[in-house]
Scaffold this motif. Structure first.
Motif, PDB file in Angstrom:
ATOM      1  N   ALA A  52      40.249  39.196  21.832  1.00  0.00           N
ATOM      2  CA  ALA A  52      40.410  37.851  22.393  1.00  0.00           C
ATOM      3  C   ALA A  52      41.726  37.737  23.161  1.00  0.00           C
ATOM      4  O   ALA A  52      41.761  37.264  24.307  1.00  0.00           O
ATOM      5  CB  ALA A  52      40.353  36.821  21.280  1.00  0.00           C
ATOM      6  N   TRP A  53      42.819  38.212  22.549  1.00  0.00           N
ATOM      7  CA  TRP A  53      44.125  38.121  23.218  1.00  0.00           C
ATOM      8  C   TRP A  53      44.191  39.065  24.412  1.00  0.00           C
ATOM      9  O   TRP A  53      44.750  38.737  25.456  1.00  0.00           O
ATOM     10  CB  TRP A  53      45.254  38.408  22.212  1.00  0.00           C
ATOM     11  CG  TRP A  53      45.468  37.249  21.284  1.00  0.00           C
ATOM     12  CD1 TRP A  53      44.847  36.025  21.366  1.00  0.00           C
ATOM     13  CD2 TRP A  53      46.353  37.186  20.171  1.00  0.00           C
ATOM     14  NE1 TRP A  53      45.288  35.219  20.355  1.00  0.00           N
ATOM     15  CE2 TRP A  53      46.217  35.897  19.603  1.00  0.00           C
ATOM     16  CE3 TRP A  53      47.250  38.086  19.590  1.00  0.00           C
ATOM     17  CZ2 TRP A  53      46.945  35.494  18.486  1.00  0.00           C
ATOM     18  CZ3 TRP A  53      47.985  37.680  18.472  1.00  0.00           C
ATOM     19  CH2 TRP A  53      47.821  36.394  17.932  1.00  0.00           C
ATOM     20  N   GLY A  54      43.614  40.256  24.240  1.00  0.00           N
ATOM     21  CA  GLY A  54      43.562  41.199  25.360  1.00  0.00           C
ATOM     22  C   GLY A  54      42.837  40.577  26.542  1.00  0.00           C
ATOM     23  O   GLY A  54      43.263  40.717  27.701  1.00  0.00           O
ATOM     24  N   GLY A  55      41.753  39.866  26.252  1.00  0.00           N
ATOM     25  CA  GLY A  55      40.993  39.203  27.299  1.00  0.00           C
ATOM     26  C   GLY A  55      41.839  38.174  28.038  1.00  0.00           C
ATOM     27  O   GLY A  55      41.824  38.099  29.272  1.00  0.00           O
ATOM     28  N   LEU A  56      42.621  37.405  27.270  1.00  0.00           N
ATOM     29  CA  LEU A  56      43.493  36.389  27.885  1.00  0.00           C
ATOM     30  C   LEU A  56      44.536  37.041  28.802  1.00  0.00           C
ATOM     31  O   LEU A  56      44.751  36.592  29.930  1.00  0.00           O
ATOM     32  CB  LEU A  56      44.210  35.587  26.784  1.00  0.00           C
ATOM     33  CG  LEU A  56      43.446  34.406  26.195  1.00  0.00           C
ATOM     34  CD1 LEU A  56      44.203  33.836  25.000  1.00  0.00           C
ATOM     35  CD2 LEU A  56      43.251  33.325  27.251  1.00  0.00           C
ATOM     36  N   VAL A  57      45.148  38.101  28.294  1.00  0.00           N
ATOM     37  CA  VAL A  57      46.196  38.766  29.074  1.00  0.00           C
ATOM     38  C   VAL A  57      45.612  39.336  30.364  1.00  0.00           C
ATOM     39  O   VAL A  57      46.152  39.132  31.465  1.00  0.00           O
ATOM     40  CB  VAL A  57      46.865  39.887  28.230  1.00  0.00           C
ATOM     41  CG1 VAL A  57      47.818  40.706  29.098  1.00  0.00           C
ATOM     42  CG2 VAL A  57      47.596  39.285  27.045  1.00  0.00           C
ATOM     43  N   LEU A  58      44.473  40.039  30.222  1.00  0.00           N
ATOM     44  CA  LEU A  58      43.864  40.654  31.403  1.00  0.00           C
ATOM     45  C   LEU A  58      43.429  39.591  32.413  1.00  0.00           C
ATOM     46  O   LEU A  58      43.569  39.778  33.625  1.00  0.00           O
ATOM     47  CB  LEU A  58      42.675  41.525  30.987  1.00  0.00           C
ATOM     48  CG  LEU A  58      43.079  42.832  30.294  1.00  0.00           C
ATOM     49  CD1 LEU A  58      41.886  43.481  29.617  1.00  0.00           C
ATOM     50  CD2 LEU A  58      43.705  43.789  31.310  1.00  0.00           C
ATOM     51  N   ALA A  59      42.928  38.471  31.885  1.00  0.00           N
ATOM     52  CA  ALA A  59      42.498  37.397  32.785  1.00  0.00           C
ATOM     53  C   ALA A  59      43.700  36.827  33.536  1.00  0.00           C
ATOM     54  O   ALA A  59      43.610  36.487  34.712  1.00  0.00           O
ATOM     55  CB  ALA A  59      41.796  36.299  31.990  1.00  0.00           C
TER      56      ALA A  59
ATOM     57  N   PHE B  48      46.367  38.409  34.488  1.00  0.00           N
ATOM     58  CA  PHE B  48      46.823  39.289  35.556  1.00  0.00           C
ATOM     59  C   PHE B  48      45.779  39.502  36.649  1.00  0.00           C
ATOM     60  O   PHE B  48      46.120  39.810  37.782  1.00  0.00           O
ATOM     61  CB  PHE B  48      47.251  40.642  34.966  1.00  0.00           C
ATOM     62  CG  PHE B  48      48.549  40.542  34.222  1.00  0.00           C
ATOM     63  CD1 PHE B  48      49.733  40.250  34.894  1.00  0.00           C
ATOM     64  CD2 PHE B  48      48.599  40.712  32.847  1.00  0.00           C
ATOM     65  CE1 PHE B  48      50.932  40.138  34.214  1.00  0.00           C
ATOM     66  CE2 PHE B  48      49.798  40.589  32.158  1.00  0.00           C
ATOM     67  CZ  PHE B  48      50.964  40.295  32.842  1.00  0.00           C
ATOM     68  N   THR B  49      44.498  39.388  36.317  1.00  0.00           N
ATOM     69  CA  THR B  49      43.467  39.669  37.326  1.00  0.00           C
ATOM     70  C   THR B  49      42.872  38.409  37.916  1.00  0.00           C
ATOM     71  O   THR B  49      42.222  38.463  38.941  1.00  0.00           O
ATOM     72  CB  THR B  49      42.312  40.461  36.702  1.00  0.00           C
ATOM     73  OG1 THR B  49      41.789  39.694  35.618  1.00  0.00           O
ATOM     74  CG2 THR B  49      42.771  41.816  36.209  1.00  0.00           C
ATOM     75  N   ASP B  50      43.037  37.300  37.170  1.00  0.00           N
ATOM     76  CA  ASP B  50      42.403  36.048  37.564  1.00  0.00           C
ATOM     77  C   ASP B  50      40.879  36.119  37.466  1.00  0.00           C
ATOM     78  O   ASP B  50      40.160  35.325  38.055  1.00  0.00           O
ATOM     79  CB  ASP B  50      42.832  35.640  38.983  1.00  0.00           C
ATOM     80  CG  ASP B  50      42.778  34.122  39.123  1.00  0.00           C
ATOM     81  OD1 ASP B  50      42.874  33.455  38.075  1.00  0.00           O
ATOM     82  OD2 ASP B  50      42.612  33.624  40.237  1.00  0.00           O
ATOM     83  N   TRP B  51      40.360  37.108  36.734  1.00  0.00           N
ATOM     84  CA  TRP B  51      38.935  37.142  36.439  1.00  0.00           C
ATOM     85  C   TRP B  51      38.697  36.313  35.186  1.00  0.00           C
ATOM     86  O   TRP B  51      39.631  36.055  34.430  1.00  0.00           O
ATOM     87  CB  TRP B  51      38.455  38.575  36.212  1.00  0.00           C
ATOM     88  CG  TRP B  51      38.521  39.438  37.440  1.00  0.00           C
ATOM     89  CD1 TRP B  51      39.039  39.081  38.662  1.00  0.00           C
ATOM     90  CD2 TRP B  51      38.084  40.785  37.542  1.00  0.00           C
ATOM     91  NE1 TRP B  51      38.927  40.129  39.527  1.00  0.00           N
ATOM     92  CE2 TRP B  51      38.347  41.196  38.880  1.00  0.00           C
ATOM     93  CE3 TRP B  51      37.499  41.695  36.672  1.00  0.00           C
ATOM     94  CZ2 TRP B  51      38.034  42.471  39.335  1.00  0.00           C
ATOM     95  CZ3 TRP B  51      37.178  42.964  37.120  1.00  0.00           C
ATOM     96  CH2 TRP B  51      37.456  43.348  38.457  1.00  0.00           C
ATOM     97  N   PRO B  52      37.446  35.910  34.885  1.00  0.00           N
ATOM     98  CA  PRO B  52      37.218  35.040  33.724  1.00  0.00           C
ATOM     99  C   PRO B  52      37.603  35.715  32.403  1.00  0.00           C
ATOM    100  O   PRO B  52      37.371  36.913  32.214  1.00  0.00           O
ATOM    101  CB  PRO B  52      35.711  34.788  33.753  1.00  0.00           C
ATOM    102  CG  PRO B  52      35.275  35.117  35.135  1.00  0.00           C
ATOM    103  CD  PRO B  52      36.223  36.146  35.656  1.00  0.00           C
ATOM    104  N   VAL B  53      38.167  34.903  31.508  1.00  0.00           N
ATOM    105  CA  VAL B  53      38.559  35.405  30.183  1.00  0.00           C
ATOM    106  C   VAL B  53      37.342  35.987  29.457  1.00  0.00           C
ATOM    107  O   VAL B  53      37.403  37.068  28.857  1.00  0.00           O
ATOM    108  CB  VAL B  53      39.161  34.264  29.337  1.00  0.00           C
ATOM    109  CG1 VAL B  53      39.586  34.796  27.976  1.00  0.00           C
ATOM    110  CG2 VAL B  53      40.331  33.619  30.050  1.00  0.00           C
ATOM    111  N   SER B  54      36.218  35.243  29.504  1.00  0.00           N
ATOM    112  CA  SER B  54      35.030  35.675  28.761  1.00  0.00           C
ATOM    113  C   SER B  54      34.568  37.047  29.221  1.00  0.00           C
ATOM    114  O   SER B  54      34.118  37.866  28.418  1.00  0.00           O
ATOM    115  CB  SER B  54      33.895  34.672  28.938  1.00  0.00           C
ATOM    116  OG  SER B  54      34.282  33.432  28.399  1.00  0.00           O
TER     117      SER B  54
END
Ligand SMILES: Nc1ncnc2c1ncn2[C@@H]1O[C@H](COP(=O)(O)OP(=O)(O)OP(=O)(O)O)[C@@H](O)[C@H]1O
Ligand SMILES: [Mg+2]
Lengths: 304, 271
Positions: free
Chosen positions: A226-233, A235-241
């Protein structure tokens, strides 16, 4: 990124939800009830859209509907497992009603997307408080039933004989699953609940055959995803989900690859133990079927 | 005092009578073989002793009190239908039974560990308990399940078809193990099986069920043509060959209850 209030809230909310989903998901996988989690999320969609329509926070609609459905599933018990078609029809009908409710609601598209695919960045302070209260209550409830639940999951006949109320236990568990599904839907949406609830639990079971370690690992993996998803989102501006599903799938895939390694390490430990056999070990007869059984188990694991 | 008493017990399942007006008593420390054709009600009888099936008529007493679930004092090894979860270890399986009926977190207290270690040691399963169940052979898994039945130090062991899918050597091993547990721990054993011969060396008496009836007695009194003919509802002959006993359908015509009766294909069908 933690300078922003909405990001701090998102980290907190997804952390709480991930811990709950990881814990509940482990038992879902152990009990072969992942389908129940999936089914409940569909029902939740109707509840959420209905709630939005009458102007109530969607979380309450989700919790109310999934909880009712979960308790009903538990109460019907085995009678339900033989009715795939009836369940499928009910689920489709639930989604259909959800669509109808959305139709009456004007802000159709954004709401639908948020419900179906989640919107963790949209969680506000009030929602965070609700998630925290519900999450803590569910984890406490799960802790209270975890010992008989584990017993009943592994050995239902024996548990029944020892006086474990199987029906009550299964109903209580599905009630907790319902809350966990509702919470997960807030983060990743009703369609992707599987990713947060089943992915970490299944991966943890591939990585460890010990119960305590497996449960802890499942919760840790869920939080990391979940946190990895937030961080990646961020930096990439792609959806968290999207990132959460990607991480969940990657972790599960790696766990499949690591499972043979874990098994090999375990058997190496055993071989070490066998070289200094205790009095009991000597009388274990060699078994030519063992190799086959291991292969069959590995095959089963792949098919799961 | 008898350990288990059936007093004119009638058992129904889903409106069908499985056992009617059955009366018998099992003594403490006794090894009883429970035999009967498929569907005769062996499993149902064990579940009734556990209090999971309520008698429609009559009473079932265990240690002098009416049978009820969770009363303790009874170890149970269910007939295997589904495999227990293949990824759990034997240790998890056995330790799950320690206080498994109490609410709360699974705790590995020193007392629980001791109890599990003792139960594993009793069946020589200490070495295999660390491995996932999916990796074990049928016989090894059987030993773990037997070990689990010992948790709580019962006075009575109900073993439902432990010999199923075992080869003759492992069958003998399992019977000997149950017999040794009976001797060392002084517990009564009710052991259901489809074949009498593997049990002959171990059992004190045999409880035969069939056609809604149950007869408990010495092998020589129960395994006879007239008694079994009544239980099967078809003419039966008993043939002895050395120390082995064969139960044979006496008529050439298949009996009307073919699927419940003794097999016809081999000249002598063993039970
Ligand atoms: N839950 C149930 N509901 C209704 N009938 C049942 C149920 N379980 C078993 N029966 C029926 O009760 C009878 C006795 O079943 P039981 O399982 O006790 O037989 P069994 O002697 O153990 O057979 P087997 O040798 O095959 O294990 C059978 O005719 C079976 O069809
Ligand atoms: Mg049976």
């Amino acid at each position: 990124m933690l300078a922003y209030d909405f990001m701090r809230t998102a980290f907190l909310a997804s952390g709480i939800v991930a811990v709950l989903s990881g814990l509940v998901g482990y038992f879902l996988v152990l009990r072969n009830q992942t389908f129940a989690g999936h089914a409940l999320s569909h029902v939740g969609f109707t509840g959420a859209t209905g709630a939005i329509l009458i102007g109530v926070p969607s979380l309450w609609g989700l919790v109310g509907f999934t909880l009712l459905a979960g308790l009903a599933m538990g109460a019907l018990g085995e009678k339900l497992s033989a009715r795939d078609v009836a369940i499928g029809m009910t689920l489709s009908l639930a989604l259909g009603f959800g669509l109808l409710f959305l139709h009456f609601y004007t802000a159709f598209a954004t709401q639908a997307t948020a419900l179906l695919f989640g919107n963790v960045l949209g969680v506000d302070r009030a929602a965070l408080a609700s998630l925290a209260v519900l999450g803590v209550a569910s984890i406490v409830a799960l802790a209270c039933i975890s010992r008989p639940l584990l017993f009943a999951s592994l050995q239902p006949e024996l548990a029944e004989a020892r006086g474990v109320p199987l029906r009550l236990l299964s109903t209580a568990f599905l009630g907790i699953v319902a809350v966990a599904v509702s919470e997960s839907a807030q983060i990743v949406g009703v369609l992707l609940v599987f990713t947060l609830m089943v992915g970490p639990g299944a991966a943890a079971r591939n990585l460890s055959s010990r119960f305590g370690a497996g449960v802890a690992l499942s919760a840790a993996l869920a939080v990391a995803e979940a946190w990895g998803g937030l961080v990646l989102a961020w930096f990439t501006d792609w959806p968290v989900s999207f990132w959460i599903t990607a991480l969940s799938a990657a972790v599960y895939g790696l766990s499949l690859a690591a499972a043979p390694v874990a098994a090999a390490r375990a058997s190496a430990r055993r071989l070490g133990a066998a070289r200094t056999p205790g009095p009991g070990a000597a009388s274990v007869p060699p078994d030519p079927h063992r190799r086959f059984q291991a292969d069959a188990a590995a095959l089963d694991a792949k098919l799961d | 005092m008898s350990l288990v008493v059936f007093d004119r017990v009638t058992l129904d399942l889903a409106g069908r009578t499985i056992l009617s007006q059955a009366s018998f008593a099992i003594a403490p420390g006794e090894f009883v073989g429970l035999l009967g054709p498929n569907g005769a009600g062996k499993t149902t009888l064990m579940r009734a002793i556990l209090g999971l099936v309520r008698p429609r008529e009559g009473r079932i007493l265990v240690s002098g009190a009416p049978a009820a679930p969770g009363r303790g004092g009874i170890g149970y090894m269910p007939q295997l239908r589904a495999q227990p979860d293949p990824r759990s270890t034997g240790w998890d399986l056995v330790s799950g039974a320690v206080d498994g009926h109490r609410w709360g977190l699974p705790r590995r207290t020193a007392r629980a560990r001791e109890e599990v270690a003792w139960a594993l040691d009793m069946v020589d399963a200490t070495a295999i308990a660390r491995r996932p169940l999916g990796e074990l052979s049928g016989g090894e898994r059987q030993r773990l399940l037997l070990s689990q039945a010992l948790i709580g130090r019962p006075k009575l062991l109900l073993l439902d078809e432990p010999l199923i899918s075992l080869d003759p050597a492992h069958q003998r091993g399992t019977v000997d193990l149950a017999s040794r547990l009976r001797d060392e721990l002084g517990i009564a054993v009710l052991f259901s099986a489809h074949e009498l011969n593997p049990l002959l060396t171990a059992i004190d008496r045999v409880l035969y069920v069939g056609a809604g009836r149950a007869v408990l007695g010495a092998v020589d009194d129960v395994i006879t043509g007239p008694v079994l003919s009544k239980l099967y509802g078809a003419p039966i002959e008993v043939v002895r060959a050395g120390r082995r006993i064969f139960v044979v359908a006496a008529d050439v015509q298949p009996p009307s209850t073919a699927c419940d009766g003794p097999h016809q294909e081999p000249a002598r069908a063993r039970l």
